[in-house]
Design a protein around this motif. Structure first.
Motif, PDB file in Angstrom:
ATOM      1  N   THR A 273       0.700  -1.245   0.164  1.00  0.00           N
ATOM      2  CA  THR A 273       0.118   0.059   0.186  1.00  0.00           C
ATOM      3  C   THR A 273       0.976   1.272  -0.022  1.00  0.00           C
ATOM      4  N   PHE A 274       1.912   1.296   0.569  1.00  0.00           N
ATOM      5  CA  PHE A 274       3.042   2.434   0.573  1.00  0.00           C
ATOM      6  C   PHE A 274       4.001   2.330  -0.286  1.00  0.00           C
ATOM      7  N   ALA A 275       4.189   1.108  -1.275  1.00  0.00           N
ATOM      8  CA  ALA A 275       5.099   1.315  -2.020  1.00  0.00           C
ATOM      9  C   ALA A 275       5.615   2.538  -2.867  1.00  0.00           C
ATOM     10  N   HIS A 276       4.621   3.264  -2.927  1.00  0.00           N
ATOM     11  CA  HIS A 276       4.864   4.478  -3.633  1.00  0.00           C
ATOM     12  C   HIS A 276       5.508   5.743  -2.781  1.00  0.00           C
ATOM     13  N   LEU A 277       5.706   5.556  -1.445  1.00  0.00           N
ATOM     14  CA  LEU A 277       6.328   6.278  -0.572  1.00  0.00           C
ATOM     15  C   LEU A 277       8.018   5.840  -0.628  1.00  0.00           C
ATOM     16  N   GLY A 278       8.722   7.021  -0.814  1.00  0.00           N
ATOM     17  CA  GLY A 278      10.073   6.605  -0.187  1.00  0.00           C
ATOM     18  C   GLY A 278      10.263   6.410   1.209  1.00  0.00           C
ATOM     19  N   ILE A 279      11.751   5.802   1.332  1.00  0.00           N
ATOM     20  CA  ILE A 279      11.952   5.484   2.693  1.00  0.00           C
ATOM     21  C   ILE A 279      12.045   6.708   3.737  1.00  0.00           C
ATOM     22  N   SER A 280      12.523   7.683   3.149  1.00  0.00           N
ATOM     23  CA  SER A 280      12.447   9.004   4.142  1.00  0.00           C
ATOM     24  C   SER A 280      11.028   9.532   4.185  1.00  0.00           C
ATOM     25  N   GLN A 281      10.175   9.410   3.315  1.00  0.00           N
ATOM     26  CA  GLN A 281       8.676  10.076   3.563  1.00  0.00           C
ATOM     27  C   GLN A 281       8.204   8.987   4.741  1.00  0.00           C
ATOM     28  N   ILE A 282       8.497   7.629   4.509  1.00  0.00           N
ATOM     29  CA  ILE A 282       7.720   6.514   5.688  1.00  0.00           C
ATOM     30  C   ILE A 282       8.614   6.944   7.053  1.00  0.00           C
ATOM     31  N   CYS A 283       9.672   7.297   7.039  1.00  0.00           N
ATOM     32  CA  CYS A 283      10.043   7.729   8.569  1.00  0.00           C
ATOM     33  C   CYS A 283       9.678   9.029   8.869  1.00  0.00           C
ATOM     34  N   PHE A 284       9.304   9.881   8.102  1.00  0.00           N
ATOM     35  CA  PHE A 284       8.872  11.374   8.530  1.00  0.00           C
ATOM     36  C   PHE A 284       7.508  11.273   9.033  1.00  0.00           C
ATOM     37  N   ARG A 285       6.637  10.192   8.322  1.00  0.00           N
ATOM     38  CA  ARG A 285       5.396  10.292   8.755  1.00  0.00           C
ATOM     39  C   ARG A 285       5.375   9.607  10.135  1.00  0.00           C
ATOM     40  N   TRP A 286       6.220   8.829  10.516  1.00  0.00           N
ATOM     41  CA  TRP A 286       6.146   8.295  11.707  1.00  0.00           C
ATOM     42  C   TRP A 286       6.926   9.021  13.072  1.00  0.00           C
ATOM     43  N   GLY A 287       7.327  10.061  12.562  1.00  0.00           N
ATOM     44  CA  GLY A 287       7.947  11.089  13.663  1.00  0.00           C
ATOM     45  C   GLY A 287       9.419  11.267  13.784  1.00  0.00           C
ATOM     46  N   PHE A 288       9.922  10.587  12.951  1.00  0.00           N
ATOM     47  CA  PHE A 288      11.423  10.563  12.757  1.00  0.00           C
ATOM     48  C   PHE A 288      11.642  11.975  12.003  1.00  0.00           C
ATOM     49  N   ASN A 289      12.543  12.730  12.246  1.00  0.00           N
ATOM     50  CA  ASN A 289      12.867  14.072  11.842  1.00  0.00           C
ATOM     51  C   ASN A 289      13.975  14.070  10.896  1.00  0.00           C
ATOM     52  N   GLU A 290      14.930  13.162  10.708  1.00  0.00           N
ATOM     53  CA  GLU A 290      16.246  13.075  10.351  1.00  0.00           C
ATOM     54  C   GLU A 290      16.367  11.521   9.608  1.00  0.00           C
ATOM     55  N   ALA A 291      16.275  11.429   8.332  1.00  0.00           N
ATOM     56  CA  ALA A 291      16.412   9.932   7.947  1.00  0.00           C
ATOM     57  C   ALA A 291      17.601   9.454   8.257  1.00  0.00           C
ATOM     58  N   ALA A 292      18.893  10.082   8.451  1.00  0.00           N
ATOM     59  CA  ALA A 292      20.220   9.168   8.195  1.00  0.00           C
ATOM     60  C   ALA A 292      20.076   8.826   9.758  1.00  0.00           C
ATOM     61  N   HIS A 293      19.594   9.412  10.727  1.00  0.00           N
ATOM     62  CA  HIS A 293      19.398   8.656  11.999  1.00  0.00           C
ATOM     63  C   HIS A 293      18.256   7.752  11.966  1.00  0.00           C
ATOM     64  N   PHE A 294      17.414   7.916  11.599  1.00  0.00           N
ATOM     65  CA  PHE A 294      16.337   6.664  11.257  1.00  0.00           C
ATOM     66  C   PHE A 294      17.003   5.391  10.724  1.00  0.00           C
ATOM     67  N   SER A 295      17.842   5.588   9.631  1.00  0.00           N
ATOM     68  CA  SER A 295      18.435   4.462   9.171  1.00  0.00           C
ATOM     69  C   SER A 295      19.429   3.691  10.012  1.00  0.00           C
ATOM     70  N   ARG A 296      20.123   4.565  10.905  1.00  0.00           N
ATOM     71  CA  ARG A 296      21.185   4.144  11.791  1.00  0.00           C
ATOM     72  C   ARG A 296      20.204   3.102  12.836  1.00  0.00           C
ATOM     73  N   ALA A 297      19.369   3.885  13.382  1.00  0.00           N
ATOM     74  CA  ALA A 297      18.594   3.388  14.637  1.00  0.00           C
ATOM     75  C   ALA A 297      17.716   1.756  14.067  1.00  0.00           C
ATOM     76  N   PHE A 298      17.275   1.848  12.659  1.00  0.00           N
ATOM     77  CA  PHE A 298      16.880   0.871  12.126  1.00  0.00           C
ATOM     78  C   PHE A 298      17.827  -0.406  11.972  1.00  0.00           C
ATOM     79  N   ARG A 299      19.019   0.162  11.432  1.00  0.00           N
ATOM     80  CA  ARG A 299      19.988  -0.876  11.380  1.00  0.00           C
ATOM     81  C   ARG A 299      20.238  -1.732  12.594  1.00  0.00           C
ATOM     82  N   ASP A 300      20.524  -0.620  13.724  1.00  0.00           N
ATOM     83  CA  ASP A 300      20.622  -1.158  15.204  1.00  0.00           C
ATOM     84  C   ASP A 300      19.729  -2.218  15.574  1.00  0.00           C
ATOM     85  N   ARG A 301      18.599  -1.980  15.370  1.00  0.00           N
ATOM     86  CA  ARG A 301      17.458  -2.795  16.005  1.00  0.00           C
ATOM     87  C   ARG A 301      17.288  -4.152  15.064  1.00  0.00           C
TER      88      ARG A 301
END
Length: 341
Positions: A273-301
């Motif tokens: 359903t969200f295939a049209h959204l980019g990774i940065s758009q997805i992280c922003f829509r859930w409250g992350f305000n910096e995509a690089a930080h999101f990427s690091r947190a995602f990889r760590d988890r």
């Protein structure tokens, strides 16, 4: 998504009971009493969702499912009665069930479900990995009943009945939101369940307080400026009290919020359903305000990058590499405070 089915009429009469016992054992359902009836009939259709939830639509002659699921199986089971009648017996008492009623509990708790007439149920076995972690602790209170004719029980029962009716036509895509909806429905049901509210004295009260706090957080995950004080004000308690509740379950407020946001993002990354959204758009829509930080947190988890995780589900990456904080996103200071704990 994996699926399988069984119809006892496809086997010789003398084999049908043993075949049925083996099938229910595969579903981790302990079968106690099976009447010696020449007209015995049973069929089931099973499918496993992308998150590992095992659903089974069971239609059968009278029988009794009795015992306990293995203690070592860390999961939640749920049964909604679609047709027929049943009697539930468990350590908390005895209860007559009507169509649309729902019962659920944590594995390892003894219970008996007796059907005196032909019946149909939808059964779900939900592994811990697929259940919102905050759901597990309250379910240690035992087997719970959710009436299906009013309130949240009516909504959940309707959704599960519709799922049972469309088993043969479902694809993996529509099952993903059902995965997430199940834990959210159960959370709400727990918060309103008087058995849970009165259990274990003060421990039960604190557990339900945390439950309601987590519900508040869930509705505000998309707010990048969400703080402990905001949630405390909405709940009507102090920030210190909220910190204490999270500490009792070995978590922090900020860690919990971060993990819930990551989990929401993880689901959306592999949701067609969200295939049209980019990774940065997805992280922003859930409250992350910096995509690089999101990427690091995602990889760590999760041990992989958001891009690799999305590609593993066969979805293309729509990001153009230009990671920018969207208009209205929170300030760097807020983000630092939120993730510092």
């Amino acid at each position: 998504m994996t699926a399988w089915h069984l119809i006892t009429d496809q086997f010789p009469v003398e084999q049908r009971r043993d075949v049925w016992r083996d099938a229910l054992e595969k579903l981790k359902l302990p079968l106690d009493h099976l009447p010696e009836d020449e007209d015995f009939f049973a069929k089931l259709l099973c499918l496993k969702s992308p998150l590992g939830i095992e659903f089974a639509r069971i239609t059968s002659s009278p029988q009794e499912i009795s015992g306990r699921l293995m203690k070592k199986l860390d999961a939640v089971w749920l049964i909604v009665l679609i047709e027929g009648s049943a009697t539930l017996t468990h350590p908390g008492g005895k209860l007559e069930l009507a169509p649309q009623d729902i019962i659920y509990g944590q594995t390892g708790i003894p219970a008996s479900l007796s059907f005196s007439t032909k019946f149909q149920v939808l059964y779900a076995l939900i592994p811990k990995s697929a259940v919102n972690p905050r759901l597990i602790t309250p379910l240690s209170f035992g087997v719970l009943h959710l009436p299906g004719r009013s309130g949240i029980g009516h909504v959940l029962s309707g959704m599960l009945k519709a799922l049972a009716e469309t088993f043969g036509t479902l694809t993996e895509g529509p099952l993903r939101p059902i995965d997430m909806a199940l834990s959210e429905f159960l959370m709400t049901a727990l918060a309103d369940n008087p058995q849970v509210q009165t259990a274990r004295g003060s421990a039960g009260i604190r557990s339900m307080a945390l439950q309601r706090i987590c519900q508040i957080i869930e509705t505000r995950l998309s707010d990048p400026d969400l703080t402990l004080e905001d949630v405390a004000n909405e709940y009507g308690g102090s920030a210190r009290y909220l910190q204490k509740l999270f500490k009792e379950v070995d978590q922090t407020f900020s860690g919990y919020v971060r993990n819930r946001r990551l989990e929401r993002c993880r689901h959306d990354l592999i949701n067609p359903t969200f295939a049209h959204l980019g990774i940065s758009q997805i992280c922003f829509r859930w409250g992350f305000n910096e995509a690089a930080h999101f990427s690091r947190a995602f990889r760590d988890r999760y041990g992989t990058t958001p891009r690799a995780y999305r590609q593993s589900a066969g979805l293309a990456d729509n990001d153009n590499g230009d990671f920018q904080v969207p208009p209205g996103a929170g300030t760097e200071g807020t983000a630092a405070r939120q993730f510092a704990e």
